[in-house]
Scaffold this motif. Sequence first.
Motif, short mmCIF file in Angstrom:
data_model
loop_
_atom_site.label_atom_id
_atom_site.label_comp_id
_atom_site.label_asym_id
_atom_site.label_seq_id
_atom_site.Cartn_x
_atom_site.Cartn_y
_atom_site.Cartn_z
N LEU D 76 0.81 -1.21 0.00
CA LEU D 76 0.00 0.00 0.00
C LEU D 76 0.85 1.27 0.00
O LEU D 76 0.44 2.30 -0.51
CB LEU D 76 -0.93 0.00 1.22
CG LEU D 76 -2.08 -1.02 1.15
CD1 LEU D 76 -2.90 -0.99 2.42
CD2 LEU D 76 -2.97 -0.74 -0.06
N PRO D 80 -0.34 3.84 -4.20
CA PRO D 80 -1.17 4.99 -4.61
C PRO D 80 -0.72 5.66 -5.89
O PRO D 80 -1.54 5.94 -6.77
CB PRO D 80 -1.05 5.95 -3.42
CG PRO D 80 -0.75 5.07 -2.27
CD PRO D 80 0.05 3.95 -2.81
N GLY D 84 -3.03 5.82 -9.14
CA GLY D 84 -3.45 7.10 -9.72
C GLY D 84 -3.20 7.14 -11.21
O GLY D 84 -4.09 7.45 -12.02
#
Lengths: 327, 327, 221, 268
Positions: D76, D80, D84
């Motif tokens: 994690l 991101p 994205g």
Amino acid sequence: MSIPNSPHNPDEAAIFPKETTGRRNHRSGSGSEKPGNSSERNIVPILEAKDLCHRYPHLESNALDKINLKVFKGERVAVLGANGAGKSTLFKHLNGILRPLSGEVLVKGEKVTKKNVRVCRETIGIVFQDPDDQVLAPSVEEDIAFGPINMGLPRSEVEVRVKEALEMVGLTGFEERAPHHLSGGQKKLVAIAGILAMRPEVIVLDEPTAGLDPLSSARVLELIMKMNRELGITLLLSTHDVDVVPYFAERVFVLHHGRLEADGTPEEIFSDPELLRKAHLRLPRVAEVFEMLQQEGLDVNIQITAEKARDEILRVIGPGNQKAGMK
Amino acid sequence: MSIPNSPHNPDEAAIFPKETTGRRNHRSGSGSEKPGNSSERNIVPILEAKDLCHRYPHLESNALDKINLKVFKGERVAVLGANGAGKSTLFKHLNGILRPLSGEVLVKGEKVTKKNVRVCRETIGIVFQDPDDQVLAPSVEEDIAFGPINMGLPRSEVEVRVKEALEMVGLTGFEERAPHHLSGGQKKLVAIAGILAMRPEVIVLDEPTAGLDPLSSARVLELIMKMNRELGITLLLSTHDVDVVPYFAERVFVLHHGRLEADGTPEEIFSDPELLRKAHLRLPRVAEVFEMLQQEGLDVNIQITAEKARDEILRVIGPGNQKAGMK
Amino acid sequence: MHIPDSFIPLDHAIIYWVLALPFIIMSVKWAKNELDEMKVPILAALAAGIFAIQAMNIPIGMGTSGHMVGAALVAIVFGSPWAGVLVLTLVLLVQGFAFADGGITTMGANILNMGVVSGFVGYYTYSILRRGLSANIAAFAGAWLGLFISAITCTIQLWLAGTFPLVSGLIAMGTFHLIIGFIGEGLITSVAITAIAKSRPDLLEDDLNTRTERAETEAMA
Amino acid sequence: MVTLTDIERESYKDSPVHRLDSRIKLIFALAIIVYAVSLPRIHEKNMVRLLAIEAYLMLLVLAAGLDLKYFLIRILAVLPFGLGIAIIQLFLRPSFVENYTPYPLDLPLGLSITYEGLAFGSTLLAKFLVCITAIVLLSSTTRLRDMVAAADRMGIPREFTLLLSMMVRYLFLFWAVLKRIKVAQETRLFNIWNSKVPRKWILKQIGHSISAIFVRSYEQGEKTYISMLCRGYGSGHEKAYYRAKIRTTDILFLLLSTASIAYIHFLV
């Protein structure tokens, strides 16, 4: 030639009388009920730990194990312990840098929480062992101003405090100097001044004389005594240098493997060589001579400072014999 | 409470008897003509400095000023001096890390030059104060192998040496450990092992016990004695911990402001409190008691180790009086 | 700005590796031969230091924080862009293999952007401006421009890869790094250079040769 | 936040995967990554293949006895950014495709999704996930210094691996320094978001701590260099020191993995 005074093998000394430890531990834990020397000064301890436990995520055992201690206003306390005994971990709990696994830390009777942590840090200042971790600014005065500016004080007040702190540590005139070019002892003084400028009520010092030569070491200790005497600052100092303790501390905590093994006056602590050896420490050099004299069957009390040692030896020799020994 | 035993103000003691220094300096400078205790072992000193001077480019005065000294095979010599006295600078000259401003360094009678500097470094190993400066590999065995590999030894020989060195320092089983998982004392032992694996004839140790707690400090000193006793390694050790010197050294050099102020046995050196104070040092704690007793008019000799102190006190009390003092 | 694996197709990634490799080899050669072997341990320790420095949060504003890249700072202190290339290569290797920060196939591209582009642009901007301006302003401009150009290079690489549209990518990445670079790289580098000038003025001596000469008189290596 | 300490703690565990030779693990991770990246950008079998590889990697994660919570946090931590970029692909028209099939969905702001964008975006994300998993698996089961030793034994010149090995050694030292500096600053009430003090001053203080670490690491290098000279550095005999040998289990692992990837590629 063998080296005497080396602490015993820890395994040998493992059968340490548990009762003694227990009783000692309680002295601090029950300070308020049983008015001792220190609790007379003030009922609420300025600093207190209750069943404090800490564990580092990567380790199996607790780094601090049910620590109970009380420090009263104006006291000078030494925390004695070998490297890795938990001294630095304990200190990081005292102003909320670390969060306890269980138990709590109280500052002036109030539990340290996320809310009041800033106030706690203003009350309790910590001087870390290596001044290079603390003194980062390119000039002495900028570094000392670091704390006061973070406190949000106005510029004029910051200036006053920097000046005062420099005077206190005896470094007036060093304002513009780069800390990088100062000696180890001077850097230590700058680190202390940086904390002093925040006007804390308690100053915690981690191994303040480590790595310093006799002269610098004496200067730092003199300053520490002066802060206590003149500013009434409560002092908590960690060290593994047993020789220095008698000249500084009114009370001694002995820490070993994260446990508080003893709490007493230097005289009490140093009259128990086994306790010290168990904690991987040793007797002060002077006390060692007296321990040997005791082993020879001489009726002497263990002394820990040079002055008292002289007096004790003169006493044993006796006024009559003293003449015989004269030049 | 004041801190006794703090060295005097250097200015006060500035009028130091020059003759004494001169004489002392000569003892080492003229070792070959005047057969002393040490020169009997071997005519050619294993290490010698002749009028050695050093100056750092940014400083006004000499960091080392006409140093003359001789160290003979198998000796254990302590270099005593405050921080900044020039101990580390002196050591860096002994194997050609620094180049003298004037004067010279001789290893086994041969001048250290650019040509033989590699051989000199195999003869004289230096253990630096901070093991982090020296332990440069990410595992213990890789680090110990660094020196032997640079010497161009075959792989099998390197393995043997790594194993031996680890055994010597008592860290067998630590081969795979990462330096940052070791305690300060263990890191120090790894640093020593790294030098031992090169099998030097002389090992120079800069403040080997600085920052170590009593137990680790005793272990390092025991190891040093063992290297001298079992491997016949000549030892030169710098320290500002005067208490440790009597248990280790056969001979003591006192360094102050880059000058060799004295050269003698520990007994000789420590019988001169003024000399030590001038060099910003102090008496060993035990000796201090005796100095105080002398001031009281008692006819005692200054003793520096606990055993000798005990014997001296027993002597003063006398066999008759000893009974009176018995329990 | 760390391009992760799979954001650039393999053939592109190989080309960037091929472009980056000579720079890496040159930088090792520079460290070993150009001046003296003293550079080798210093660069290794410095790479460890830069790794820690990159972990320091710098508040950019509005709750976001950034961090420093440091290639220009290293290049300026050593007086050579090769130092920036080498230190950033080491840092990116560790970040890539230990933290999965930036990719393995794309590491060539990352080394090109953060090490080579920001090191060279940063250093040469600094050394040109240094002729007329003070060290801290020149350092500010060098570090800022170095970072900005490397963000642009990164955007172009992603566009060539088909992962990014050119115009909007340039606008987004450009403005973002213009702001981050102003504070995180430019200002911090400038403050750091001023502070280093005070604690170790010798590190910033313009004439590298005097530094080498001194090192030679001190060591009989 | 994943720290160096966490990564190290996992890599010091003991399991069959941890015990594999570091060269084998390095080659394995590189092979997986190259395979994942080399898959076509849009292909109907991409998802199945990538998910099968991911499953294989997860099996190894389980075999290695890694802390799953830690593993998830590590994924994690880097996800991101990739997520994205992958998501915006849906709205873009990948430049390498000529014809687009719009997805029947009405979106505001004139945005539209294409099947090609969806396929590319999802492949990107799956590839990204496989690559991170491979790296996290590698770094959680192989100590950093073993990776350096592996690089050395695979032919990277010693000049470079010595640099890397010293960097790894001092990485942990300066990580500890950084932590101590932060604690000392916290003690003196430093907070980068403190609104009571000017932002400019805060930035200046950060600059000071950065220059302090910079100078300290530079000087560490200088001091280490001196001690290296004392140990004969520069003699031209530089070699790395390691003892590990490739065992049969290592070979078996490599064969099994190659077979698995081949099976996944050709038969799934």
